[in-house]
Scaffold this motif. Sequence first.
Motif, mmCIF file in Angstrom:
data_model
loop_
_atom_site.group_PDB
_atom_site.id
_atom_site.type_symbol
_atom_site.label_atom_id
_atom_site.label_comp_id
_atom_site.label_asym_id
_atom_site.label_seq_id
_atom_site.Cartn_x
_atom_site.Cartn_y
_atom_site.Cartn_z
ATOM 1 N N LEU A 82 0.628 -1.205 0.082
ATOM 2 C CA LEU A 82 -0.299 0.021 0.421
ATOM 3 C C LEU A 82 1.117 1.067 -0.220
ATOM 4 C CD1 LEU A 82 -3.177 -0.946 2.771
ATOM 5 C CD2 LEU A 82 -2.509 -1.082 -0.191
ATOM 6 N N ASN A 85 1.875 1.913 -3.696
ATOM 7 C CA ASN A 85 0.522 2.357 -4.052
ATOM 8 C C ASN A 85 0.889 4.291 -4.451
ATOM 9 O OD1 ASN A 85 0.004 0.059 -5.360
ATOM 10 N ND2 ASN A 85 -1.515 -0.298 -3.911
ATOM 11 N N GLY A 178 -4.326 -2.719 -11.829
ATOM 12 C CA GLY A 178 -4.727 -2.849 -9.708
ATOM 13 C C GLY A 178 -3.605 -2.660 -9.022
ATOM 14 N N TYR A 180 -0.156 -2.366 -6.760
ATOM 15 C CA TYR A 180 0.446 -4.062 -5.818
ATOM 16 C C TYR A 180 -0.963 -4.079 -4.744
ATOM 17 C CZ TYR A 180 4.726 -2.622 -6.388
ATOM 18 O OH TYR A 180 6.424 -2.180 -7.303
ATOM 19 N N LYS A 181 -1.255 -5.175 -4.214
ATOM 20 C CA LYS A 181 -2.266 -5.634 -3.191
ATOM 21 C C LYS A 181 -1.675 -5.655 -1.461
ATOM 22 C CE LYS A 181 -5.872 -5.602 -6.079
ATOM 23 N NZ LYS A 181 -6.568 -4.275 -6.798
ATOM 24 N N ASP A 182 -2.645 -5.570 -0.708
ATOM 25 C CA ASP A 182 -1.486 -6.051 0.555
ATOM 26 C C ASP A 182 -1.651 -7.469 1.069
ATOM 27 O OD1 ASP A 182 -0.978 -5.264 3.332
ATOM 28 O OD2 ASP A 182 -2.631 -4.944 4.305
ATOM 29 N N GLU A 187 3.701 -9.057 -1.931
ATOM 30 C CA GLU A 187 3.358 -8.163 -2.910
ATOM 31 C C GLU A 187 3.308 -8.340 -4.309
ATOM 32 O OE1 GLU A 187 3.850 -6.623 1.519
ATOM 33 O OE2 GLU A 187 5.470 -7.270 -0.027
ATOM 34 N N HIS A 190 2.534 -11.860 -6.604
ATOM 35 C CA HIS A 190 1.566 -11.167 -7.462
ATOM 36 C C HIS A 190 0.133 -10.598 -7.843
ATOM 37 C CE1 HIS A 190 -3.643 -9.973 -6.130
ATOM 38 N NE2 HIS A 190 -3.564 -11.719 -5.848
ATOM 39 N N ARG A 194 -0.492 -10.921 -12.008
ATOM 40 C CA ARG A 194 -2.217 -10.415 -12.714
ATOM 41 C C ARG A 194 -1.241 -9.446 -13.526
ATOM 42 N NH1 ARG A 194 -3.246 -5.962 -9.436
ATOM 43 N NH2 ARG A 194 -1.463 -6.914 -7.583
ATOM 44 N N TYR A 236 -5.649 -17.302 -2.243
ATOM 45 C CA TYR A 236 -5.850 -16.299 -3.483
ATOM 46 C C TYR A 236 -5.883 -16.448 -5.364
ATOM 47 C CZ TYR A 236 -6.848 -11.662 -4.866
ATOM 48 O OH TYR A 236 -7.774 -10.563 -5.907
#
Length: 242
Positions: A82, A85, A178, A180-182, A187, A190, A194, A236
């Motif tokens: 995050l 981001n 999208g 980076y995701k948490d 990070e 993932h 994508r 996930y």
Amino acid sequence: MKKIKKIFLPISCLCSIYSKTVLKELILSIDSITTQEYIPNEIIIIVDGKITTEINIFLKFIQSENKNIKVFYLKENIGLGLALNYGLKKCKNNLIARFDTDDINLRNRLKIQYDLIKNESNISILGSSVIEFNSKNRTSILKTVPEDYKNISKTSNIRNPINHPTVIFKKDDILKVGAYKDFRFFEDYHLWLRCIKSNLIIKNISLPLVAMKREKYLYKRTGLHYVFYELAFLIYPYNNHL
């Protein structure tokens, strides 16, 4: 000694620091970028929560000495993904080079990557091999990665095919998937999954462009907390067909 003439590249270098960042390592990392001939025209540092007084003083000093260094502060620690981001939105360039504050950027890293990504305009993400060194016994190994898109995609089903601190990517493409995701510890992995699913072109080069401290990865991959996060990460991508 002849002074090196600086050549600025339209690249934003992005990093995040937090409470456990070591001042000596941070100084060496920043120095490995700013003392080269080819340097970025912007360095973005995200302060993810509380940091030591010594690092605060250092950040104020380097900002006063280098107008291209910009520091942004987050009141609370929100995690690497995050924080990055947040940093992406602060970068003025479309080309963004990631770097970690406990690694050393080797000679002409940015120039080599900039030239290649400009010559091959279809590339969205470009990484490299790394030199992993052990600071205690002064040994090092070359950590290679698959180079072409086909092998990167194939390897991604087994392990992370990209050395995150070596990466330069196009911000527009990363934001489209999208960003980076948490996912703590994962990070970057993932994100690459994508990107592959979205058919973004990824490439690695065999030449090592970064020297990384091996101990930090051995420490990070041990303990029940790591197993917990790894299981959460694996579930996930499986459920989302990544």
